[in-house]
Design a protein around this motif. Structure first.
Motif, PDB file in Angstrom:
ATOM      1  N   PRO A 159       0.671  -1.593   0.120  1.00  0.00           N
ATOM      2  CA  PRO A 159      -0.285  -0.059   0.260  1.00  0.00           C
ATOM      3  C   PRO A 159       0.584   0.999  -0.095  1.00  0.00           C
ATOM      4  O   PRO A 159      -0.207   2.369  -0.112  1.00  0.00           O
ATOM      5  CB  PRO A 159      -0.743  -0.329   1.056  1.00  0.00           C
ATOM      6  CG  PRO A 159       0.117  -0.942   2.033  1.00  0.00           C
ATOM      7  CD  PRO A 159       0.690  -2.094   1.503  1.00  0.00           C
ATOM      8  N   HIS A 160       2.257   1.328   0.296  1.00  0.00           N
ATOM      9  CA  HIS A 160       2.950   2.312   0.800  1.00  0.00           C
ATOM     10  C   HIS A 160       3.430   3.208  -1.078  1.00  0.00           C
ATOM     11  O   HIS A 160       4.356   3.572  -0.845  1.00  0.00           O
ATOM     12  CB  HIS A 160       4.295   1.964   0.835  1.00  0.00           C
ATOM     13  CG  HIS A 160       4.396   1.346   2.362  1.00  0.00           C
ATOM     14  ND1 HIS A 160       4.192  -0.126   2.277  1.00  0.00           N
ATOM     15  CD2 HIS A 160       3.846   2.177   3.222  1.00  0.00           C
ATOM     16  CE1 HIS A 160       4.415  -0.205   3.826  1.00  0.00           C
ATOM     17  NE2 HIS A 160       3.867   0.508   4.616  1.00  0.00           N
ATOM     18  N   ILE A 161       2.652   3.702  -1.552  1.00  0.00           N
ATOM     19  CA  ILE A 161       2.522   4.630  -3.493  1.00  0.00           C
ATOM     20  C   ILE A 161       2.448   6.226  -2.911  1.00  0.00           C
ATOM     21  O   ILE A 161       3.227   6.263  -3.298  1.00  0.00           O
ATOM     22  CB  ILE A 161       0.755   4.546  -3.828  1.00  0.00           C
ATOM     23  CG1 ILE A 161      -0.445   4.294  -2.999  1.00  0.00           C
ATOM     24  CG2 ILE A 161       0.685   2.645  -3.670  1.00  0.00           C
ATOM     25  CD1 ILE A 161      -1.022   4.486  -3.433  1.00  0.00           C
ATOM     26  N   TRP A 162       2.714   6.289  -1.726  1.00  0.00           N
ATOM     27  CA  TRP A 162       2.804   7.966  -1.266  1.00  0.00           C
ATOM     28  C   TRP A 162       4.328   7.860  -1.675  1.00  0.00           C
ATOM     29  O   TRP A 162       4.538   9.093  -1.766  1.00  0.00           O
ATOM     30  CB  TRP A 162       2.218   8.722  -0.336  1.00  0.00           C
ATOM     31  CG  TRP A 162       2.652   7.462   1.200  1.00  0.00           C
ATOM     32  CD1 TRP A 162       3.853   8.122   2.185  1.00  0.00           C
ATOM     33  CD2 TRP A 162       2.522   6.531   1.564  1.00  0.00           C
ATOM     34  NE1 TRP A 162       4.151   7.582   2.899  1.00  0.00           N
ATOM     35  CE2 TRP A 162       3.096   6.186   2.769  1.00  0.00           C
ATOM     36  CE3 TRP A 162       1.420   5.948   1.376  1.00  0.00           C
ATOM     37  CZ2 TRP A 162       2.481   4.968   3.727  1.00  0.00           C
ATOM     38  CZ3 TRP A 162       1.028   4.544   2.270  1.00  0.00           C
ATOM     39  CH2 TRP A 162       2.069   4.265   3.487  1.00  0.00           C
ATOM     40  N   LEU A 163       5.109   7.147  -1.335  1.00  0.00           N
ATOM     41  CA  LEU A 163       6.491   6.646  -1.668  1.00  0.00           C
ATOM     42  C   LEU A 163       7.304   6.755  -3.321  1.00  0.00           C
ATOM     43  O   LEU A 163       8.471   7.335  -2.752  1.00  0.00           O
ATOM     44  CB  LEU A 163       6.970   6.118  -0.060  1.00  0.00           C
ATOM     45  CG  LEU A 163       7.096   6.132   1.140  1.00  0.00           C
ATOM     46  CD1 LEU A 163       7.127   4.405   1.665  1.00  0.00           C
ATOM     47  CD2 LEU A 163       8.005   7.692   1.835  1.00  0.00           C
ATOM     48  N   ASP A 164       6.745   7.052  -4.084  1.00  0.00           N
ATOM     49  CA  ASP A 164       6.872   6.898  -5.509  1.00  0.00           C
ATOM     50  C   ASP A 164       6.425   8.498  -5.900  1.00  0.00           C
ATOM     51  O   ASP A 164       4.795   8.437  -5.814  1.00  0.00           O
ATOM     52  CB  ASP A 164       6.377   5.905  -5.991  1.00  0.00           C
ATOM     53  CG  ASP A 164       6.279   6.434  -7.639  1.00  0.00           C
ATOM     54  OD1 ASP A 164       7.437   7.497  -7.828  1.00  0.00           O
ATOM     55  OD2 ASP A 164       5.544   5.511  -8.879  1.00  0.00           O
ATOM     56  N   PRO A 165       6.976   9.368  -5.735  1.00  0.00           N
ATOM     57  CA  PRO A 165       6.394  10.794  -6.249  1.00  0.00           C
ATOM     58  C   PRO A 165       5.275  10.375  -7.297  1.00  0.00           C
ATOM     59  O   PRO A 165       4.022  11.038  -8.109  1.00  0.00           O
ATOM     60  CB  PRO A 165       7.507  11.619  -6.462  1.00  0.00           C
ATOM     61  CG  PRO A 165       8.294  10.585  -5.725  1.00  0.00           C
ATOM     62  CD  PRO A 165       8.343   9.361  -5.795  1.00  0.00           C
ATOM     63  N   VAL A 166       5.164   9.722  -8.419  1.00  0.00           N
ATOM     64  CA  VAL A 166       5.190   9.536  -9.617  1.00  0.00           C
ATOM     65  C   VAL A 166       3.558   8.991  -9.099  1.00  0.00           C
ATOM     66  O   VAL A 166       2.835   9.869  -9.767  1.00  0.00           O
ATOM     67  CB  VAL A 166       5.421   8.059 -10.302  1.00  0.00           C
ATOM     68  CG1 VAL A 166       4.662   8.641 -12.043  1.00  0.00           C
ATOM     69  CG2 VAL A 166       6.950   9.427 -11.208  1.00  0.00           C
ATOM     70  N   ARG A 167       3.577   8.153  -8.358  1.00  0.00           N
ATOM     71  CA  ARG A 167       2.510   7.042  -8.133  1.00  0.00           C
ATOM     72  C   ARG A 167       1.569   8.750  -7.770  1.00  0.00           C
ATOM     73  O   ARG A 167       0.184   8.643  -7.468  1.00  0.00           O
ATOM     74  CB  ARG A 167       2.605   5.960  -7.756  1.00  0.00           C
ATOM     75  CG  ARG A 167       2.765   4.995  -8.395  1.00  0.00           C
ATOM     76  CD  ARG A 167       1.757   3.550  -7.574  1.00  0.00           C
ATOM     77  NE  ARG A 167       2.436   2.066  -8.460  1.00  0.00           N
ATOM     78  CZ  ARG A 167       3.437   2.063  -9.340  1.00  0.00           C
ATOM     79  NH1 ARG A 167       4.669   2.396  -9.246  1.00  0.00           N
ATOM     80  NH2 ARG A 167       3.525   1.365  -9.975  1.00  0.00           N
TER      81      ARG A 167
END
Length: 328
Positions: A159-167
């Motif tokens: 779930p840690h999508i926020w650590l990818d700036p693109v996502r």
């Protein structure tokens, strides 16, 4: 013509009824999804709160279910918070990260909901951490599938999508659209603020690409497997001590495997984070005579965070990775 006079008691009852009607009308207004004239937005935890505040601006009132400094995976929702979800103008959350939030939203059934996972793609960063080191998986080695805090929904999804700036930029666009739908009167404000934030996230992405381009190592060791999307985006290899669960204890086989990986890949730093114990990370670093540093998963902003908001903490993370990976 006969004029009927009202008795004092009749007049009092009538006035009370009028007051009750007025109070009911006010209560109805209070339940229209607004607070102090602004759209009432409830966010599940900090990364969702940040998006709502930056995109909503002065048109929204934003609160978070997860208090600052609290590890979000362990959150339990109170009846009062569930009621707040029912009355909110918009709920912004990340399905699968906090099971208690998922259950509360299903129970409250708010009119407008923005689920971050519906705006981007999730992946299984699921290599085992229990001693087996999988080569050639491009940034996913050392990550465990799903464990003690098993995320609801797709049990294999990280779930840690926020650590990818693109996502995260993709999620920002989705939240902007959700705000427009919940509050059409301020649609132009939300569109403008979304565009501004997406540009900042695109710049952040470019800074990570250029800042990590000339490095001497790809491997970093961190407390728990929160950085799979970031590692994948920039061609790095995450090795997590405790898998996706920040509170789980690593097995002796995993610790032995990390000793081997650190020596083979010339790792010089073991990262810990701000909201969970640093004991295991510092013990591992001590055994290997390595330095320690903070790599923040930004699940919350607390007194130990190296920055006041998401952008600042991500830039601190970039500097920490540059030091650890020998980037120029």
């Amino acid at each position: 013509m006969n004029i009927r006079r009202l008795s004092p008691m009749t007049a009092l009852v009538g006035a009370a009824a009028l007051g009750l009607t007025t109070l009911t009308a006010c209560s109805s207004d209070a339940g229209d999804g607004r607070k102090d004239g602004k759209l009432d937005v409830v966010a599940s935890f900090y990364p969702m709160q940040f998006l709502a505040q930056r995109i909503g601006g002065d048109a929204v009132h934003v609160s978070s279910l997860t208090k600052p400094g609290v590890e979000p995976h362990d959150l339990e929702i109170s009846p009062r918070q569930t009621a707040d979800l029912t009355e909110a103008g918009l709920v912004v959350y990340l399905k699968g990260l906090q099971p208690s939030v998922d259950r509360a939203i299903a129970q409250a059934d708010p009119k407008h909901v923005a689920d971050a996972t519906s705006y981007t793609t999730l992946e299984d960063h699921g290599a085992e951490v229990e001693g087996d080191h999988h080569e050639g998986e491009g940034g996913h080695e050392g990550e465990k599938g799903h464990d003690a805090h098993a995320h609801s929904g797709d049990a294999a999804a990280d779930p840690h999508i926020w650590l990818d700036p693109v996502r995260y930029a993709q999620v920002a666009k989705g939240v902007g659209k959700a705000l427009e739908k919940a509050d059409p009167d301020h649609a132009k404000t939300y569109q403008k603020n979304t565009t501004t934030l997406v540009k900042e996230l695109n710049t952040l992405d470019q800074d990570f690409r250029s800042g990590l381009k000339d490095r001497s190592s790809d491997t970093f060791i961190t407390t728990h497997a929160a950085f799979g999307y970031l590692a994948e985006r920039y061609g790095l290899r995450q090795e997590a001590i405790s898998g996706l669960d920040p509170e789980s204890e690593p097995s002796p086989a995993r610790i032995k495997g990390l000793h081997t990986i650190a020596k083979k890949d010339k790792v010089n730093t073991v990262f810990f984070e701000t909201l969970v114990s640093d004991r295991t990370a510092k013990t591992l670093a001590g055994d290997l005579h390595l330095r320690t540093d903070v790599l923040d998963p930004i699940e919350g902003i607390g007194s130990k965070s190296k920055g006041e908001d998401y952008i600042q903490v991500m830039r601190s993370n970039l500097k920490a990775l540059q030091r650890a990976l020998g980037a120029k």
